[in-house]
Motif scaffolding. Structure first.
Motif, PDB file in Angstrom:
ATOM      1  N   ALA A 101       0.933  -1.242  -0.035  1.00 43.92           N
ATOM      2  CA  ALA A 101      -0.453  -0.136  -0.052  1.00 43.92           C
ATOM      3  C   ALA A 101       1.031   1.434  -0.160  1.00 43.92           C
ATOM      4  O   ALA A 101       0.837   2.259  -0.372  1.00 43.92           O
ATOM      5  N   GLN A 102       2.138   0.896   0.495  1.00 46.01           N
ATOM      6  CA  GLN A 102       3.122   2.198   0.400  1.00 46.01           C
ATOM      7  C   GLN A 102       3.857   1.950  -0.784  1.00 46.01           C
ATOM      8  O   GLN A 102       4.213   1.738  -0.769  1.00 46.01           O
ATOM      9  N   ARG A 103       4.261   3.609  -1.461  1.00 45.05           N
ATOM     10  CA  ARG A 103       4.017   4.059  -2.849  1.00 45.05           C
ATOM     11  C   ARG A 103       5.312   4.693  -2.938  1.00 45.05           C
ATOM     12  O   ARG A 103       5.002   5.782  -1.924  1.00 45.05           O
ATOM     13  N   VAL A 104       6.906   4.638  -3.295  1.00 43.34           N
ATOM     14  CA  VAL A 104       7.571   5.563  -3.080  1.00 43.34           C
ATOM     15  C   VAL A 104       7.720   5.705  -4.822  1.00 43.34           C
ATOM     16  O   VAL A 104       7.651   5.140  -5.779  1.00 43.34           O
ATOM     17  N   SER A 105       7.805   7.115  -4.826  1.00 45.59           N
ATOM     18  CA  SER A 105       8.870   7.335  -6.546  1.00 45.59           C
ATOM     19  C   SER A 105      10.317   7.486  -6.397  1.00 45.59           C
ATOM     20  O   SER A 105      10.966   8.197  -6.144  1.00 45.59           O
ATOM     21  N   LEU A 106      10.618   6.674  -7.215  1.00 44.19           N
ATOM     22  CA  LEU A 106      11.911   6.248  -7.658  1.00 44.19           C
ATOM     23  C   LEU A 106      12.419   8.328  -8.054  1.00 44.19           C
ATOM     24  O   LEU A 106      13.235   8.773  -7.308  1.00 44.19           O
ATOM     25  N   ALA A 107      11.898   9.230  -8.627  1.00 46.10           N
ATOM     26  CA  ALA A 107      12.335   9.936  -9.678  1.00 46.10           C
ATOM     27  C   ALA A 107      12.270  11.632  -8.592  1.00 46.10           C
ATOM     28  O   ALA A 107      12.662  12.248  -7.835  1.00 46.10           O
ATOM     29  N   HIS A 108      11.305  11.235  -7.403  1.00 46.82           N
ATOM     30  CA  HIS A 108      11.115  11.794  -6.245  1.00 46.82           C
ATOM     31  C   HIS A 108      12.278  11.637  -5.221  1.00 46.82           C
ATOM     32  O   HIS A 108      12.395  13.001  -5.208  1.00 46.82           O
TER      33      HIS A 108
ATOM     34  N   GLY B  33      19.153   4.747  -6.162  1.00 43.86           N
ATOM     35  CA  GLY B  33      19.147   4.117  -7.387  1.00 43.86           C
ATOM     36  C   GLY B  33      17.730   2.987  -7.610  1.00 43.86           C
ATOM     37  O   GLY B  33      16.908   2.767  -6.536  1.00 43.86           O
ATOM     38  N   ARG B  34      16.821   2.830  -8.732  1.00 38.08           N
ATOM     39  CA  ARG B  34      15.797   1.766  -8.437  1.00 38.08           C
ATOM     40  C   ARG B  34      16.612  -0.295  -8.309  1.00 38.08           C
ATOM     41  O   ARG B  34      15.859   0.522  -7.556  1.00 38.08           O
ATOM     42  N   ARG B  35      17.535  -0.545  -8.383  1.00 39.35           N
ATOM     43  CA  ARG B  35      17.535  -2.011  -7.567  1.00 39.35           C
ATOM     44  C   ARG B  35      17.293  -1.185  -6.207  1.00 39.35           C
ATOM     45  O   ARG B  35      17.376  -2.412  -5.252  1.00 39.35           O
ATOM     46  N   SER B  36      18.774  -0.723  -5.837  1.00 40.89           N
ATOM     47  CA  SER B  36      18.653  -0.454  -4.520  1.00 40.89           C
ATOM     48  C   SER B  36      17.218  -0.250  -3.626  1.00 40.89           C
ATOM     49  O   SER B  36      16.862  -0.755  -2.936  1.00 40.89           O
ATOM     50  N   LEU B  37      16.792   0.747  -4.340  1.00 44.26           N
ATOM     51  CA  LEU B  37      15.316   1.147  -3.635  1.00 44.26           C
ATOM     52  C   LEU B  37      14.431  -0.023  -4.149  1.00 44.26           C
ATOM     53  O   LEU B  37      13.541  -0.296  -2.803  1.00 44.26           O
TER      54      LEU B  37
ATOM     55  N   ARG C 288      11.994  -5.611   1.550  1.00 48.19           N
ATOM     56  CA  ARG C 288      12.054  -5.488   2.635  1.00 48.19           C
ATOM     57  C   ARG C 288      11.719  -4.662   3.928  1.00 48.19           C
ATOM     58  O   ARG C 288      11.170  -5.267   4.889  1.00 48.19           O
ATOM     59  N   ARG C 289      11.164  -3.573   3.174  1.00 51.10           N
ATOM     60  CA  ARG C 289      10.713  -2.752   5.143  1.00 51.10           C
ATOM     61  C   ARG C 289       8.896  -2.431   4.308  1.00 51.10           C
ATOM     62  O   ARG C 289       8.660  -1.662   4.777  1.00 51.10           O
ATOM     63  N   GLY C 290       8.385  -2.794   2.777  1.00 50.05           N
ATOM     64  CA  GLY C 290       7.228  -3.165   2.567  1.00 50.05           C
ATOM     65  C   GLY C 290       6.821  -1.629   1.740  1.00 50.05           C
ATOM     66  O   GLY C 290       5.040  -1.027   2.428  1.00 50.05           O
ATOM     67  N   PHE C 291       7.171  -0.938   0.957  1.00 43.33           N
ATOM     68  CA  PHE C 291       6.500   0.186  -0.076  1.00 43.33           C
ATOM     69  C   PHE C 291       7.125  -0.842  -1.216  1.00 43.33           C
ATOM     70  O   PHE C 291       8.245  -1.393  -1.342  1.00 43.33           O
ATOM     71  N   ASP C 292       5.995  -0.394  -1.871  1.00 45.88           N
ATOM     72  CA  ASP C 292       6.681  -0.422  -3.622  1.00 45.88           C
ATOM     73  C   ASP C 292       7.615   1.170  -4.397  1.00 45.88           C
ATOM     74  O   ASP C 292       6.986   1.884  -4.049  1.00 45.88           O
ATOM     75  N   VAL C 293       8.339   0.248  -5.173  1.00 42.21           N
ATOM     76  CA  VAL C 293       8.947   1.379  -5.689  1.00 42.21           C
ATOM     77  C   VAL C 293       7.901   1.769  -7.795  1.00 42.21           C
ATOM     78  O   VAL C 293       7.255   1.073  -8.030  1.00 42.21           O
ATOM     79  N   THR C 294       7.947   3.251  -7.388  1.00 46.26           N
ATOM     80  CA  THR C 294       6.901   3.430  -8.871  1.00 46.26           C
ATOM     81  C   THR C 294       8.614   4.665  -9.502  1.00 46.26           C
ATOM     82  O   THR C 294       9.213   5.062  -8.888  1.00 46.26           O
ATOM     83  N   ASP C 295       8.430   4.938 -11.128  1.00 42.20           N
ATOM     84  CA  ASP C 295       8.885   5.854 -11.774  1.00 42.20           C
ATOM     85  C   ASP C 295       9.381   7.067 -10.807  1.00 42.20           C
ATOM     86  O   ASP C 295       8.467   6.998 -10.420  1.00 42.20           O
TER      87      ASP C 295
END
Ligand SMILES: [Zn+2]
Length: 369
Positions: free
Chosen positions: A274-281, A352-356, A362-369
């Motif tokens: 449910a938690q989302r983090v934008s890589l660009a942001h 970077g994308r892969r590390s994020l 591991r900690r329960g968030f999703d990575v978006t662009d």
């Protein structure tokens, strides 16, 4: 020996006194292949055969009882009385000669009232038997152990009425929670589950639903879609997901088309969150906040999620989880990158994308662009 107060007692002798005791754990419904009253069924048991049932139900809903429910009656082969002393209560019913007509409303009402009494009196559980010796309710044809070489009794239409009307009626009248029938037969499953804070199953809505649908189509399980997939979970999503579950070797209730954590991970390669983090942001924040005034925030909400994950992993002190991706957070992220084996520019503290994605899994968030 127990006699049902809703029945006329027509005690069958000598069987009622001579046959052994049982602990009733099952109820099995039959058609007698004759349009008889309870009295006529009694006469048939008395005069024409060694078999007998506990109950007989006429077209008008009248009920006769021939043997107490804690005495063996001989209508269900191996279920009459098992080695452990448990056995089935048998309920015969008037029908046409071929057992092709439906039960009347009056018969169904009589079954419901009798089923509730048997549940209350003997603790018969409010479910359809899943095995020939499992406590619950059933119809004669369900298991070969219940007949001599198989039977169609009580007929196709009545077998469906049992699942669709009689059993739900008993459950409702007894005040119990409905249980899904084993082996389906009532359409796709319609319930929702929450996995990692996101809903799946009939009626669920959101981008995670569309992601599942697209993954199903990619992997060749899109056959039930007329349109879509989209963000609304419909029966087609359930049926496609069921095909996918079966391809994994799941069966029974594990393959009812509603995701579980394991199958969802297999389908997507990860669990959406449910938690989302934008890589660009967060990259923008990492390039802006360290140069800005102390505590400056760029996309502070998403940065806070990343910072909390770094703190939970032991790379950042909790007091620096503040939504500002400052120098300390960049240093912490660089340490996290080194822990993954990155070096040089790849461990410069800019996500970077892969590390994020690793941190998110591991900690329960999703990575978006
Ligand atoms: Zn039968």
């Amino acid at each position: 020996m127990a006699w049902y107060p809703g029945a006329e007692k027509m005690e069958l002798e000598p069987e009622s006194d001579e046959q052994p005791a049982i602990t009733p754990t099952q109820v099995i419904f039959h058609s007698v292949a004759a349009p008889w009253t309870p009295r006529r069924i009694y006469e048939y048991w008395r005069d024409s055969t060694n078999l007998e049932s506990h109950f007989g139900v006429g077209y008008d809903g009248s009920v006769g009882q021939y043997i107490g429910t804690q005495t063996r009656a001989d209508a269900n082969m191996r279920a009459n009385r098992r080695a452990d002393g448990t056995g089935a209560v048998s309920v015969e019913s008037a029908s046409d000669d071929q057992s092709t007509d439906p039960w009347t409303d009056a018969q169904i009402n009589a079954f419901v009232a009798l089923g509730v009494w048997l549940h209350q009196r003997h603790g018969i559980p409010l479910r359809i038997c899943g095995e020939w010796d499992e406590p619950g309710f059933g119809v004669h044809r369900m298991f070969p152990e219940w007949s001599d070489g198989g039977t169609a009794c009580p007929g196709d239409i009545r077998a469906r009425q049992f699942r669709d009307v009689v059993m739900p009626g008993i459950v409702a009248a007894a005040g119990g929670a409905p249980l899904p029938p084993p082996g389906g037969g009532s359409g796709p499953a319609r319930y929702r589950v929450t996995i990692n804070g996101l809903e799946y199953g009939y009626g669920a809505h959101g981008p995670q639903v569309e992601e599942v649908g697209q993954a199903l189509v990619r992997q060749g399980f899109g056959g039930h879609y007329q349109s879509g997939p989209d963000q609304d979970w419909r029966d087609a999503d359930t049926l496609n997901y069921q095909d996918f579950q079966r391809s994994l070797g799941y069966s029974g209730s594990d393959a009812d088309g509603v995701p579980g954590e394991a199958s969802l991970r297999r389908l997507l390669g990860r669990l959406p969150s449910a938690q989302r983090v934008s890589l660009a942001h967060v990259v923008a924040a990492a390039r802006t906040d360290p140069e800005a005034e102390q505590g400056h925030q760029t996309y502070g909400g998403e940065v806070r999620i990343v910072e909390q994950a770094l703190a939970d992993e032991g790379f950042l002190e909790q007091r620096w989880v503040d939504g500002s991706l400052g120098t300390r957070t960049v240093q912490a992220y660089a340490a996290f990158q080194r822990s993954l084996g990155y070096a040089g520019e790849d461990a410069n503290g800019i996500p970077g994308r892969r590390s994020l994605q690793v941190l998110g899994q591991r900690r329960g968030f999703d990575v978006t662009d």
